[in-house]
Structure formats: C-alpha cells, structure tokens
Design a protein around this motif. Structure first.
Motif, PDB file in Angstrom:
ATOM      1  N   VAL A   1      17.935 -49.723 -52.331  1.00  0.00           N
ATOM      2  CA  VAL A   1      16.681 -49.356 -51.680  1.00  0.00           C
ATOM      3  C   VAL A   1      16.844 -49.369 -50.162  1.00  0.00           C
ATOM      4  CG1 VAL A   1      14.300 -50.073 -51.258  1.00  0.00           C
ATOM      5  CG2 VAL A   1      15.196 -50.067 -53.586  1.00  0.00           C
ATOM      6  N   CYS A   2      17.520 -50.387 -49.634  1.00  0.00           N
ATOM      7  CA  CYS A   2      17.725 -50.472 -48.181  1.00  0.00           C
ATOM      8  C   CYS A   2      18.563 -49.311 -47.668  1.00  0.00           C
ATOM      9  CB  CYS A   2      18.394 -51.796 -47.824  1.00  0.00           C
ATOM     10  SG  CYS A   2      17.326 -53.237 -47.993  1.00  0.00           S
ATOM     11  N   VAL A   3      19.670 -49.028 -48.360  1.00  0.00           N
ATOM     12  CA  VAL A   3      20.545 -47.930 -47.943  1.00  0.00           C
ATOM     13  C   VAL A   3      19.813 -46.597 -48.058  1.00  0.00           C
ATOM     14  CG1 VAL A   3      22.636 -46.643 -48.544  1.00  0.00           C
ATOM     15  CG2 VAL A   3      22.687 -49.139 -48.476  1.00  0.00           C
ATOM     16  N   ALA A   4      19.057 -46.431 -49.148  1.00  0.00           N
ATOM     17  CA  ALA A   4      18.321 -45.182 -49.338  1.00  0.00           C
ATOM     18  C   ALA A   4      17.262 -44.991 -48.260  1.00  0.00           C
ATOM     19  CB  ALA A   4      17.674 -45.156 -50.728  1.00  0.00           C
ATOM     20  N   TYR A   5      16.589 -46.077 -47.890  1.00  0.00           N
ATOM     21  CA  TYR A   5      15.574 -45.961 -46.842  1.00  0.00           C
ATOM     22  C   TYR A   5      16.217 -45.565 -45.514  1.00  0.00           C
ATOM     23  CZ  TYR A   5      12.299 -47.144 -43.192  1.00  0.00           C
ATOM     24  OH  TYR A   5      11.512 -47.078 -42.078  1.00  0.00           O
ATOM     25  N   LEU A   6      17.324 -46.209 -45.177  1.00  0.00           N
ATOM     26  CA  LEU A   6      18.008 -45.875 -43.927  1.00  0.00           C
ATOM     27  C   LEU A   6      18.482 -44.425 -43.944  1.00  0.00           C
ATOM     28  CD1 LEU A   6      20.102 -49.135 -43.383  1.00  0.00           C
ATOM     29  CD2 LEU A   6      18.055 -48.411 -42.138  1.00  0.00           C
ATOM     30  N   SER A   7      18.984 -43.983 -45.098  1.00  0.00           N
ATOM     31  CA  SER A   7      19.425 -42.594 -45.235  1.00  0.00           C
ATOM     32  C   SER A   7      18.248 -41.641 -45.067  1.00  0.00           C
ATOM     33  CB  SER A   7      20.073 -42.391 -46.609  1.00  0.00           C
ATOM     34  OG  SER A   7      20.302 -41.027 -46.871  1.00  0.00           O
ATOM     35  N   PHE A   8      17.132 -41.960 -45.706  1.00  0.00           N
ATOM     36  CA  PHE A   8      15.940 -41.117 -45.598  1.00  0.00           C
ATOM     37  C   PHE A   8      15.418 -41.089 -44.165  1.00  0.00           C
ATOM     38  CE2 PHE A   8      11.260 -40.859 -45.626  1.00  0.00           C
ATOM     39  CZ  PHE A   8      11.098 -39.608 -46.183  1.00  0.00           C
ATOM     40  N   ARG A   9      15.392 -42.270 -43.544  1.00  0.00           N
ATOM     41  CA  ARG A   9      14.806 -42.406 -42.204  1.00  0.00           C
ATOM     42  C   ARG A   9      15.663 -41.750 -41.134  1.00  0.00           C
ATOM     43  NH1 ARG A   9      13.033 -42.327 -37.970  1.00  0.00           N
ATOM     44  NH2 ARG A   9      11.753 -43.816 -36.806  1.00  0.00           N
ATOM     45  N   TRP A  10      16.987 -41.882 -41.248  1.00  0.00           N
ATOM     46  CA  TRP A  10      17.857 -41.440 -40.160  1.00  0.00           C
ATOM     47  C   TRP A  10      18.683 -40.196 -40.467  1.00  0.00           C
ATOM     48  CZ3 TRP A  10      16.374 -43.394 -35.845  1.00  0.00           C
ATOM     49  CH2 TRP A  10      15.820 -44.683 -35.815  1.00  0.00           C
ATOM     50  N   ILE A  11      18.693 -39.769 -41.716  1.00  0.00           N
ATOM     51  CA  ILE A  11      19.466 -38.567 -42.069  1.00  0.00           C
ATOM     52  C   ILE A  11      18.560 -37.489 -42.673  1.00  0.00           C
ATOM     53  CG2 ILE A  11      21.375 -37.632 -43.424  1.00  0.00           C
ATOM     54  CD1 ILE A  11      22.666 -40.403 -43.343  1.00  0.00           C
ATOM     55  N   GLU A  12      17.919 -37.811 -43.794  1.00  0.00           N
ATOM     56  CA  GLU A  12      17.106 -36.798 -44.485  1.00  0.00           C
ATOM     57  C   GLU A  12      15.999 -36.230 -43.603  1.00  0.00           C
ATOM     58  OE1 GLU A  12      15.866 -36.898 -48.646  1.00  0.00           O
ATOM     59  OE2 GLU A  12      16.745 -38.894 -48.740  1.00  0.00           O
ATOM     60  N   LYS A  13      15.129 -37.098 -43.097  1.00  0.00           N
ATOM     61  CA  LYS A  13      13.986 -36.622 -42.320  1.00  0.00           C
ATOM     62  C   LYS A  13      14.387 -35.902 -41.032  1.00  0.00           C
ATOM     63  CE  LYS A  13      10.146 -38.762 -41.736  1.00  0.00           C
ATOM     64  NZ  LYS A  13       9.120 -39.790 -41.417  1.00  0.00           N
ATOM     65  N   PRO A  14      15.270 -36.499 -40.215  1.00  0.00           N
ATOM     66  CA  PRO A  14      15.619 -35.825 -38.950  1.00  0.00           C
ATOM     67  C   PRO A  14      16.288 -34.472 -39.163  1.00  0.00           C
ATOM     68  CG  PRO A  14      16.259 -38.139 -38.885  1.00  0.00           C
ATOM     69  CD  PRO A  14      15.889 -37.845 -40.293  1.00  0.00           C
ATOM     70  N   THR A  15      17.226 -34.390 -40.130  1.00  0.00           N
ATOM     71  CA  THR A  15      17.914 -33.113 -40.330  1.00  0.00           C
ATOM     72  C   THR A  15      16.966 -32.057 -40.887  1.00  0.00           C
ATOM     73  OG1 THR A  15      18.695 -33.910 -42.496  1.00  0.00           O
ATOM     74  CG2 THR A  15      20.201 -34.112 -40.621  1.00  0.00           C
ATOM     75  N   ALA A  16      16.093 -32.467 -41.807  1.00  0.00           N
ATOM     76  CA  ALA A  16      15.121 -31.516 -42.356  1.00  0.00           C
ATOM     77  C   ALA A  16      14.192 -31.017 -41.253  1.00  0.00           C
ATOM     78  CB  ALA A  16      14.322 -32.174 -43.479  1.00  0.00           C
ATOM     79  N   ARG A  17      13.734 -31.942 -40.401  1.00  0.00           N
ATOM     80  CA  ARG A  17      12.849 -31.559 -39.298  1.00  0.00           C
ATOM     81  C   ARG A  17      13.560 -30.631 -38.322  1.00  0.00           C
ATOM     82  NH1 ARG A  17      12.062 -36.309 -37.244  1.00  0.00           N
ATOM     83  NH2 ARG A  17      10.442 -36.882 -38.748  1.00  0.00           N
ATOM     84  N   LEU A  18      14.835 -30.911 -38.058  1.00  0.00           N
ATOM     85  CA  LEU A  18      15.600 -30.086 -37.130  1.00  0.00           C
ATOM     86  C   LEU A  18      15.783 -28.671 -37.676  1.00  0.00           C
ATOM     87  CD1 LEU A  18      17.349 -29.748 -34.591  1.00  0.00           C
ATOM     88  CD2 LEU A  18      19.285 -30.635 -35.919  1.00  0.00           C
ATOM     89  N   ILE A  19      16.161 -28.568 -38.947  1.00  0.00           N
ATOM     90  CA  ILE A  19      16.378 -27.255 -39.555  1.00  0.00           C
ATOM     91  C   ILE A  19      15.089 -26.443 -39.555  1.00  0.00           C
ATOM     92  CG2 ILE A  19      16.904 -26.078 -41.731  1.00  0.00           C
ATOM     93  CD1 ILE A  19      18.892 -28.373 -42.314  1.00  0.00           C
ATOM     94  N   ARG A  20      13.984 -27.076 -39.899  1.00  0.00           N
ATOM     95  CA  ARG A  20      12.710 -26.359 -39.931  1.00  0.00           C
ATOM     96  C   ARG A  20      12.264 -25.943 -38.528  1.00  0.00           C
ATOM     97  NH1 ARG A  20      11.234 -30.604 -43.907  1.00  0.00           N
ATOM     98  NH2 ARG A  20      11.330 -29.664 -45.980  1.00  0.00           N
ATOM     99  N   SER A  21      12.496 -26.834 -37.559  1.00  0.00           N
ATOM    100  CA  SER A  21      12.074 -26.510 -36.186  1.00  0.00           C
ATOM    101  C   SER A  21      12.886 -25.363 -35.612  1.00  0.00           C
ATOM    102  CB  SER A  21      12.195 -27.745 -35.289  1.00  0.00           C
ATOM    103  OG  SER A  21      13.540 -28.141 -35.133  1.00  0.00           O
ATOM    104  N   VAL A  22      14.183 -25.310 -35.919  1.00  0.00           N
ATOM    105  CA  VAL A  22      15.024 -24.201 -35.454  1.00  0.00           C
ATOM    106  C   VAL A  22      14.525 -22.889 -36.048  1.00  0.00           C
ATOM    107  CG1 VAL A  22      17.323 -23.173 -35.603  1.00  0.00           C
ATOM    108  CG2 VAL A  22      17.079 -25.605 -35.034  1.00  0.00           C
ATOM    109  N   PHE A  23      14.197 -22.922 -37.333  1.00  0.00           N
ATOM    110  CA  PHE A  23      13.668 -21.715 -37.989  1.00  0.00           C
ATOM    111  C   PHE A  23      12.342 -21.307 -37.370  1.00  0.00           C
ATOM    112  CE2 PHE A  23      10.827 -19.981 -41.288  1.00  0.00           C
ATOM    113  CZ  PHE A  23      11.500 -18.787 -41.549  1.00  0.00           C
TER     114      PHE A  23
END
Length: 347
Positions: free
Chosen positions: A311-333
C-alpha cells in the motif's frame, strides 16, 4: 457521472490478486487462497474496463477530436508506469541485479513495449492496450448503429467457443508474442461493454435497489479452486468457461445496478483510496512478495508487512509517478489543441 462503488470494486479486484499471490508464494493457509484464484480479480478488472469505456464514451461522437482525447486519456492512465516497470526490470538485469520482473533479453523487452507479451502479472497490460484499440472500432459502430454491438459480441463469443479459444503464441525472430491472453480475456471486456451501454438509461425499480445485493460478491471466493463445489473444468480452466463468465457478469451487474450508490461497504474512503492506487498495487506487489518471502518471521507478520508495504509503495507510485505523468501528458495534448485553435482563429 462518478460511480463511487467502482473504486471499491477495483480495490476488491486488486486485493484478490494480492492475497492469491501471497498465498501461492508463501504457502499461507496451505495455499488455500491461491491456486489461480487471482484470475477472478483480473476478470473484474476487464469487466470494469469494458464497462467504463462504453459508459464514458458511447454517448459521445466518435469523431477525430474525441478519439484523440480518448487515446491520450487511456495512454496517460496505463502506459507510463508500465513502461517504467518494464524498463527498470530489464535495466536491473542488464547491470547484474535482480529485476522487478524477469525481462532479461532485448527481445523480451521489445515484446513488452509492443504490448504483445508479458511476464508474470504484466501479461494483463497487453490485452488491456489491445482492448483500447478494439474499442475505437466498437465506438464508431455504436455511433452509427448501436444495435450491432449486440451482434458483434454474440458472434465473437460463439466463434471463440467453437474455435476452442485458439492458442496464438510463439516468437518472431526471437521476439515472443502471446495473443492467447487477449483471446481468453476478450469475452469479459465485451460483456463489460454491454453492461456499461445501459447504465445511464437504466431505470431500476426502487424496490430492487437493496443493500442485500452486495451478497453476490461472496460467489467469487466460492469459486476458488480450494473451496469450489464446481466439478467441471471451470474449476481450473476458468478463462475458458462461459459458466464462470456468467457468474462474474451476474456479480458485476448486481453490484453496479442493484446495490445502492450510498452502500457503506462500497462507498467509503478506504475503498476510494485503495481504488485510486489499485493499478500501482497490481503492478508492483509481486517483487514485494518475493522480497518479503525471504524473511525469517511468522507468516502472519509477513502478510502484515506485505500488505502495508504494498500500500505504501503503491501510494508513492500513484502520488509521484501515475498522477504527475498523466497530468503532464494531458496538459501537453491540451496545449497542442489550444495552439491549433488559435492558428485556425488567426487565419
């Protein structure tokens, strides 16, 4: 329209996979919760995938702009973390360390990045990406004649049944491929699409909207190989049995259509949290199991450590990898879309 119950359903699907793999690797409860039971969690994921796509997109036009947004959204959601995991797995083996997953050759790396093959739990990502492509065709057909979706799903299910789910796998110049995974998973995705088509328009009578309809979820552990009263080959070859598809679809329909939206067991903060991090939980839990299984400690402590660490690793992954990269890709588009509109207006 946010369907909060789906968050907890994702969490349940991920939990089934996690507990099953822990039971298999460590022998917890003599493996009673293992024995391929994790497949039921994956089936839930594919049902959810088909449901959400038809629910979110079938009432929109399948034009160029909407399809672009769809592709960007789906890519941003799934691909970045997957590519990172695959790249790290290969890089660690290349430099002489134990990898996250056993991706030890360039050919295997290429196959993973082409979404035609997958080691361990990574096998599910290839069908998911392939479903995204298939859905574009279904979306176009639904925009034209939605009734044909029923015909297509029926024909596909019949063809797969009478062709005995063809085992399409092998390698091309050393690059492995396995399309059997999409063949066996496709019925769940397509049934999910059918279920999602009617969610917005369904008029379920109030007397059927009862909390008791959460009970069908108990049918899932009842199908576990160690507990199941089933004597047919559906017990171990669950992907190839429409008996299992029928039960899983019935469970899914009960939860989606009949359980009230404010059911406390399905609509709560814990379910929301675990549902949001479920993708990272799914992708990253196996290396954690392998690592913790080497510890010399009581198995119950291993389970607690495994779940809390995952759960801890998944949260860190979601917080610092999943969300930022998804936001970046969408914002570029979105920026590109705005620039194109400005050029058009200036002309």
């Amino acid at each position: 329209m946010d369907i909060r119950k789906l968050n907890t359903l994702r969490a349940i699907a991920a939990s089934i996979v996690l507990i099953t793999h822990f039971s298999d690797v460590t022998g917890w409860l003599d493996g009673a919760l293992g024995g391929r039971a994790g497949q039921y969690g994956v089936m839930l994921f594919f049902l959810l995938s088909g449901f959400l796509m038809s629910h979110l997109y079938f009432d929109k036009k399948a034009n160029k702009e909407n399809i672009k947004r769809y592709v960007i959204s789906r890519t941003a959601r799934v691909v970045p973390l997957y590519v990172l995991v695959v790249a790290c797995s290969y890089s660690m083996y290349y430099f002489g360390h134990t990898g996250l997953y056993e991706i030890t050759e360039v050919q295997s790396l290429i196959a993973h990045l082409l979404f035609i093959y997958g080691e361990s739990v990574l096998w599910t990502i290839a069908p998911e990406i392939q479903f995204y492509v298939i859905f574009i065709g279904l979306w176009k057909i639904a925009s034209w004649r939605s009734g044909y979706i029923y015909v297509i799903v029926t024909v596909v299910l019949i063809v797969l049944f009478f062709s005995n789910f063809p085992r399409i796998h092998g390698d091309f110049d050393g690059i492995p491929y396995n399309f059997f995974h999409i063949v066996r998973s496709l019925p769940y995705f397509l049934v999910g699409v059918l279920i999602g088509m009617h969610y917005k328009s369904a008029n379920v009578p109030p007397y059927l909207r009862k909390n008791i309809f959460i009970a069908p979820l108990l049918l899932i552990p009842l199908m576990y190989p160690h507990f199941s009263p089933i004597t047919s080959d559906a017990k171990m070859r669950m992907w190839l049995s429409y008996e299992v598809l029928l039960v899983m679809a019935a469970v899914f329909i009960s939860v989606i259509y009949l359980v009230p939206d404010d059911n406390r067991l399905l609509a709560n903060r814990v379910g929301d949290f675990l549902g949001r991090i479920s993708y990272s939980l799914y992708l990253l839990h196996m290396p954690i199991i392998q690592f913790i299984s080497t510890f010399d400690m009581p198995i119950v402590l291993k389970l607690i450590l495994f779940l809390s660490s995952s759960v801890c690793v998944a949260y860190l992954s979601f917080r610092w990898i999943e969300k930022p990269t998804a936001r970046l890709i969408r914002s570029v588009f979105d920026d590109k879309q705005r620039m194109q509109k400005l050029r058009v207006n200036c002309q």
